[in-house]
Design a protein around this motif. Structure first.
Motif, PDB file in Angstrom:
ATOM      1  N   ARG A  79      15.714   6.090   1.702  1.00  0.00           N
ATOM      2  CA  ARG A  79      15.943   5.821   0.270  1.00  0.00           C
ATOM      3  C   ARG A  79      14.656   5.955  -0.531  1.00  0.00           C
ATOM      4  NH1 ARG A  79      19.178   1.549   2.241  1.00  0.00           N
ATOM      5  NH2 ARG A  79      17.501   0.050   1.800  1.00  0.00           N
ATOM      6  N   HIS A  80      13.523   5.679   0.087  1.00  0.00           N
ATOM      7  CA  HIS A  80      12.240   5.767  -0.606  1.00  0.00           C
ATOM      8  C   HIS A  80      11.613   7.156  -0.502  1.00  0.00           C
ATOM      9  CE1 HIS A  80      11.038   1.545  -1.824  1.00  0.00           C
ATOM     10  NE2 HIS A  80      12.218   1.368  -1.254  1.00  0.00           N
ATOM     11  N   GLY A  81      12.380   8.125  -0.024  1.00  0.00           N
ATOM     12  CA  GLY A  81      11.914   9.511  -0.043  1.00  0.00           C
ATOM     13  C   GLY A  81      11.322  10.054   1.235  1.00  0.00           C
ATOM     14  N   TYR A  82      11.205   9.242   2.268  1.00  0.00           N
ATOM     15  CA  TYR A  82      10.696   9.743   3.540  1.00  0.00           C
ATOM     16  C   TYR A  82      11.743  10.660   4.180  1.00  0.00           C
ATOM     17  CZ  TYR A  82       7.069   6.101   3.361  1.00  0.00           C
ATOM     18  OH  TYR A  82       6.018   5.312   2.997  1.00  0.00           O
ATOM     19  N   PRO A  83      11.330  11.772   4.771  1.00  0.00           N
ATOM     20  CA  PRO A  83      12.297  12.619   5.484  1.00  0.00           C
ATOM     21  C   PRO A  83      12.948  11.836   6.626  1.00  0.00           C
ATOM     22  CG  PRO A  83      10.203  13.758   5.187  1.00  0.00           C
ATOM     23  CD  PRO A  83       9.962  12.335   4.798  1.00  0.00           C
TER      24      PRO A  83
ATOM     25  N   VAL B 194       0.434   6.873   9.777  1.00  0.00           N
ATOM     26  CA  VAL B 194       1.498   6.981   8.765  1.00  0.00           C
ATOM     27  C   VAL B 194       0.927   6.780   7.359  1.00  0.00           C
ATOM     28  CG1 VAL B 194       3.330   6.325  10.364  1.00  0.00           C
ATOM     29  CG2 VAL B 194       2.207   4.548   9.021  1.00  0.00           C
ATOM     30  N   TRP B 195      -0.151   5.992   7.249  1.00  0.00           N
ATOM     31  CA  TRP B 195      -0.805   5.851   5.941  1.00  0.00           C
ATOM     32  C   TRP B 195      -1.395   7.192   5.507  1.00  0.00           C
ATOM     33  CZ3 TRP B 195      -6.208   6.122   4.873  1.00  0.00           C
ATOM     34  CH2 TRP B 195      -6.555   5.779   3.562  1.00  0.00           C
TER      35      TRP B 195
ATOM     36  N   ILE C  54       0.841  -1.195   0.000  1.00  0.00           N
ATOM     37  CA  ILE C  54       0.000   0.000   0.000  1.00  0.00           C
ATOM     38  C   ILE C  54       0.881   1.252   0.000  1.00  0.00           C
ATOM     39  CG2 ILE C  54      -1.843  -1.183   1.253  1.00  0.00           C
ATOM     40  CD1 ILE C  54      -0.925   0.280   3.773  1.00  0.00           C
ATOM     41  N   GLN C  55       0.293   2.385  -0.331  1.00  0.00           N
ATOM     42  CA  GLN C  55       1.048   3.628  -0.237  1.00  0.00           C
ATOM     43  C   GLN C  55       1.386   3.887   1.235  1.00  0.00           C
ATOM     44  OE1 GLN C  55      -0.729   6.976  -2.181  1.00  0.00           O
ATOM     45  NE2 GLN C  55       0.799   8.445  -1.443  1.00  0.00           N
ATOM     46  N   GLY C  56       2.651   4.180   1.493  1.00  0.00           N
ATOM     47  CA  GLY C  56       3.100   4.298   2.875  1.00  0.00           C
ATOM     48  C   GLY C  56       3.384   2.955   3.507  1.00  0.00           C
TER      49      GLY C  56
ATOM     50  N   LYS D 266      -0.249   9.552   2.295  1.00  0.00           N
ATOM     51  CA  LYS D 266      -1.236  10.020   1.321  1.00  0.00           C
ATOM     52  C   LYS D 266      -1.183  11.540   1.178  1.00  0.00           C
ATOM     53  CE  LYS D 266      -3.880   6.427  -0.038  1.00  0.00           C
ATOM     54  NZ  LYS D 266      -4.232   6.130  -1.443  1.00  0.00           N
ATOM     55  N   ARG D 267      -1.152  12.221   2.313  1.00  0.00           N
ATOM     56  CA  ARG D 267      -1.206  13.683   2.310  1.00  0.00           C
ATOM     57  C   ARG D 267       0.061  14.298   1.716  1.00  0.00           C
ATOM     58  NH1 ARG D 267      -2.316  14.204   7.260  1.00  0.00           N
ATOM     59  NH2 ARG D 267      -0.261  14.741   8.069  1.00  0.00           N
ATOM     60  N   ASN D 268       1.194  13.645   1.912  1.00  0.00           N
ATOM     61  CA  ASN D 268       2.476  14.204   1.453  1.00  0.00           C
ATOM     62  C   ASN D 268       3.013  13.516   0.199  1.00  0.00           C
ATOM     63  OD1 ASN D 268       3.436  16.182   3.741  1.00  0.00           O
ATOM     64  ND2 ASN D 268       2.570  14.402   4.793  1.00  0.00           N
ATOM     65  N   HIS D 269       2.166  12.656  -0.408  1.00  0.00           N
ATOM     66  CA  HIS D 269       2.524  11.994  -1.664  1.00  0.00           C
ATOM     67  C   HIS D 269       3.833  11.207  -1.528  1.00  0.00           C
ATOM     68  CE1 HIS D 269      -0.641  14.487  -3.354  1.00  0.00           C
ATOM     69  NE2 HIS D 269      -0.021  15.562  -2.910  1.00  0.00           N
ATOM     70  N   LEU D 270       3.924  10.461  -0.454  1.00  0.00           N
ATOM     71  CA  LEU D 270       5.103   9.635  -0.196  1.00  0.00           C
ATOM     72  C   LEU D 270       4.734   8.161  -0.307  1.00  0.00           C
ATOM     73  CD1 LEU D 270       6.495  11.488   2.956  1.00  0.00           C
ATOM     74  CD2 LEU D 270       7.492  11.522   0.671  1.00  0.00           C
ATOM     75  N   GLY D 271       5.753   7.332  -0.459  1.00  0.00           N
ATOM     76  CA  GLY D 271       5.565   5.890  -0.366  1.00  0.00           C
ATOM     77  C   GLY D 271       4.852   5.233  -1.523  1.00  0.00           C
ATOM     78  N   LYS D 272       4.797   5.911  -2.687  1.00  0.00           N
ATOM     79  CA  LYS D 272       4.119   5.296  -3.830  1.00  0.00           C
ATOM     80  C   LYS D 272       4.905   4.126  -4.401  1.00  0.00           C
ATOM     81  CE  LYS D 272       1.632   9.499  -5.163  1.00  0.00           C
ATOM     82  NZ  LYS D 272       1.407  10.528  -6.209  1.00  0.00           N
ATOM     83  N   ARG D 273       6.211   4.065  -4.094  1.00  0.00           N
ATOM     84  CA  ARG D 273       7.049   2.980  -4.616  1.00  0.00           C
ATOM     85  C   ARG D 273       7.482   2.028  -3.505  1.00  0.00           C
ATOM     86  NH1 ARG D 273      11.373   5.694  -5.361  1.00  0.00           N
ATOM     87  NH2 ARG D 273      12.532   3.946  -6.255  1.00  0.00           N
TER      88      ARG D 273
END
Length: 425
Positions: A126-130, A187-188, A87-89, A192-199
């Motif tokens: 590495r996946h873009g999370y701060p 965190v989900w 899932i995203q996140g 979603k709100r910050n457009h993270l975790g799509k990959r």
């Protein structure tokens, strides 16, 4: 005498003297003020440690460190990622789920922070999370290490108050699942709100292959908790079983645990155990002197006058414990405060096991709140991020746990329902 002890302890805290040493020095001041023989100090130091359930503490610490060194925690991460990583996140959710699984063996939040964080914090970055968010999440999720059984703070509460360790363990299961689920939901939403975790799903194994790789690691909490509640062994004996299982799997099956690593793991576990035992021993002398001075009875009378209902009592105690947890280490807080507060809680109609869960969950918040949050320091070291950068992303996580604490406090069935089912007479 009691006033001298409390004031001197607070002064030592203010001078940044280590907690255990502060309690010990305050106790010596109390012994001197009461004109007691100094032999009392040695007797009470020994009496505080001469309790069979405490044997579980070094073994659970060692089991957690062996899981990290032997590759068991790595397999748990792979499996958790296969469950929620799609899932995203999902990678952030994987962090929480892995901590929940790891907590079912380790019993220590700091061990959980290092074991899981060393793998997942770099992966999230590495996946873009701060990096500050990743470190704050890891510190918060690792708090589950002392809420989901087995739990070292629960053992300390049980020993300090003559409460059943097994009942405390089973009572911590649903509150731990509640907090873990709430953290994953947050965190989900954050992703979603910050457009993270799509990959986040990239590179994850399908569920069945990951289960086949991790099933021996996943059997560890099943064997430990199943053995305890199935009546096969006691919680103390379960800690030894956990160590033996971790050695066999890490050394002979996964072949990741070398003799050099085993030596380092034993050394790290001995140091961690010594720190906790030193706190317990000094707190034992402190508690003995407070009891001798009649402080528990006086505190009970004062609280009964201050609060007239169970609801207001719990509100006041939760606020006090939250503030205390920010400045005093969890183990010391439990050993000193539990014997004082539990008799009062019982007078207000609270079940001792329920009150124990409230104390553990509340004081566990101190592990992620400045200025002395041990999980924050551990996550900061793993992520190589300055501690002050973790504060802002940490605030929502603290808010989530506080909301869960309120539910746990005022809905006793969440903690006691499973206990009553398992221990039905």
């Amino acid at each position: 005498m009691s006033q001298l002890m409390i004031v001197s302890m607070l002064i030592f805290f203010g001078l940044s003297v280590p907690v255990a040493v502060s309690i010990g020095l305050a106790s010596l001041a109390g012994v001197g003020a009461a004109n007691l023989p100094w032999l009392v100090v040695a007797q009470q130091l020994y009496a505080a440690l001469d309790k069979y359930p405490l044997v579980a503490i070094p073994f659970f610490i060692l089991a957690g460190n062996l899981m990290e060194a032997g590759g068991i925690s790595e397999r748990m991460v792979e499996f958790a990622k296969s469950v929620v990583g799609g899932i995203q996140g999902g990678l952030a959710c994987t962090c929480v789920l892995t901590c929940m699984i790891f907590a079912a063996v380790a019993g220590s939040s700091v061990a959980t922070t290092f074991a899981v964080g060393a793998i997942l914090i770099p992966a999230m970055v590495r996946h873009g999370y701060p990096a500050p968010f990743a470190a704050s999440l890891q510190a918060s999720a690792a708090e589950l290490g002392v809420i989901i059984p087995p739990s070292i703070p629960m053992i300390l509460f049980a020993v300090s108050t003559d409460t059943s360790t097994g009942e405390l363990f089973i009572a911590g299961v649903l509150p731990g699942i509640l907090i873990g689920t709430a953290l994953m939901f947050y965190v989900w939403l954050y992703a979603k709100r910050n457009h993270l975790g799509k990959r986040d799903g990239e590179g994850r194994l399908p569920l069945w292959p990951s289960f086949k790789r991790a099933w021996l690691a996943l059997m560890m909490p099943v064997i430990i908790l199943g053995g305890i509640y199935g009546g096969i062994f006691t919680p103390t004996e379960a800690s030894v079983v956990a160590v033996m299982y971790a050695v066999v799997v890490g050394k002979f099956i996964y072949r990741r645990l070398s003799f050099r690593q085993l030596s380092g793991t034993l050394h790290k576990s001995v140091v961690s155990t010594a720190v906790i035992m030193f706190v317990i021993a000094n707190a034992g002398v402190f508690s003995f002197l407070l009891n001798r001075a009649g402080i528990p009875d006086a505190l009970g009378v004062w609280l009964a006058q201050l609060f007239d209902t169970q609801i207001t009592f719990l509100m006041g105690v939760n606020l006090a414990l939250f503030l205390i947890g920010m400045f005093i280490e969890t183990s010391a807080s439990i050993v000193v405060l539990a014997p004082l507060l539990l008799p009062v809680a019982v007078k207000f109609g609270l079940d001792p096991v329920h009150f124990g869960i409230i104390m553990v969950v509340n004081l566990a918040l101190g592990m992620i709140t400045p200025p002395f949050g041990v999980n924050l320091f551990a996550a900061s070291a793993v992520a190589k991020v300055p501690l002050e950068r973790l504060i802002k992303p940490l605030i929502p996580f603290v808010g989530v746990v506080v909301v869960c604490l309120i539910v746990i406090t005022y809905w006793p069935a969440l903690s006691l329902g499973l206990r009553d089912l398992v221990y039905a007479k």
